[in-house]
Design an enzyme around this catalytic site. Structure first.
Site, PDB file in Angstrom:
ATOM      1  CB  SER A 219      -0.961   0.010   1.192  1.00 45.02           C
ATOM      2  OG  SER A 219      -0.266   0.256   2.381  1.00 45.02           O
TER       3      SER A 219
ATOM      4  CE  LYS B  80      -3.156   2.783   4.115  1.00 41.52           C
ATOM      5  NZ  LYS B  80      -2.556   1.530   4.635  1.00 41.52           N
TER       6      LYS B  80
END
Lengths: 199, 199
Positions: A111, A148
């Site tokens: 990701s 993230k």
DNA sequence: TCCATAGACGAACAAGTGTTCGCCTATGAA
DNA sequence: TTCATAGGCGAACACTTGTTCGTCTATGGA
């Protein structure tokens, strides 16, 4: 440095690696096949003076090898041997102590691949709940831990992936959300370089 | 571990960090405000027995703090505190000695960005001239050092970039070509994490 | 109450340990 | 040859250092 001096350094180095503390004068004498402690002291004085060794006088086992880490070479000047002094831009100390508020998080999935962080990489996380917009970090949201980029916009707070295949995660008022820490370093081991020791 | 024991550990830890060798029993006594060396010995025995400390008996300054490196957390189990034992997948020893046949090469440019290596990253190179096709390494060609993937095909030997903006470099018979070493690790420091010390 | 445990005192002992001093040899440059 | 330097010997000295022994206090179960 003479060959003999290199041999002393090697012995001391190995002794410290093996034992966790430096050898005494007599242990060095024994290891180097000398019968007089004075010879060892002479040698230690030479090594200390030339900077090859650091040592506190009159202190038992007070030797240190002044490691300045692994050299970092930047632009390599043509004509010089690669590892020559002139090419050294600085050093990275892999033996520098890191507090126990640090840990590595093994990256699971792609990701963040557009930020050059791949599946299997290790990211060094420093525990903190201070995070500013745009900073990368580890977060826990609704029981799941994820890596993230933190983004605070007028539309709210988002955890942004770096991969078009993944969607931003909005952080709502009622989500169970916690900042775990921020990313300080990325490490990727290739073909058995720096390995992970089993727990 | 009791509070008192933690204080001992902190003192010893700091002493070692500051001096490069461990404190003597009397130095610990002084540092902890004790008047008897026996009290220190008692405490050291407790710490050793519980595994908090490693120590060689009867050896001057023979204390070691048994660091097993920085924990690597993989999939984090829900419900547990992040850094709890159960989450630890292994350890990375940043203090593990690396021979002096290693150095870091500071990456200049984006030619390997599709392999997730960015401008400014540091790659750990191990000096060798053994390289197999498909391996990434540092090479010198016609006086210039470059980081590329080594490819041996029926059409010849090529140094392959990982970026469509760059062209493969053919290695011809008359080129001045040398293998410097292979890439073992990639390190990227973010926002002042692991810094490079000036040379 | 009884007992285990953490923590501490002070003195004395036995090794461990670094240092010093005088003297020696070999090598290589001036 | 002369001289500086690396390397070494052996003994003696003084300080450092870990260990031991008996004794003590406080705390928290059982």
């Amino acid at each position: 440095m003479t060959d003999r001096q290199k041999m002393f350094m090697q012995f001391i180095d190995k002794f410290i690696r093996d034992n966790g503390y430096s050898p005494s004068v007599r242990e060095i004498a024994k290891g180097m096949g000398l019968s007089s402690t004075a010879s060892v002291k002479n040698m230690l004085d030479r090594l200390t003076q030339s900077g090859a060794l650091r040592r506190t006088e009159n202190i038992a086992r007070g030797l240190e090898k002044p490691s300045h880490g692994i050299p970092v070479l930047g632009r390599i000047k043509a004509g010089l041997p690669v590892t020559s002094e002139e090419n050294v831009e600085g050093y990275i100390r892999l033996d520098k102590p890191i507090g126990d508020d640090h840990f590595f998080l093994r990256v699971d999935g792609d990701s963040m691949k557009d930020k050059a962080i791949l599946d299997g990489d290790c990211v060094l996380i420093r525990l903190t709940n201070q995070v500013t917009s745009g900073q990368m970090g580890a977060f826990r949201i609704n029981g799941e831990v994820t890596l993230k980029t933190f983004e605070r916009t007028s539309a709210g707070v988002f955890l942004m992936p770096a991969n078009p295949d993944f969607a931003p995660i909005p952080v709502g008022e009622y989500d169970d959300f916690r900042v775990i820490g921020t990313v300080k370093m990325v490490i990727r081991a290739l073909e058995g370089g720096y390995d992970i020791e089993p727990a």
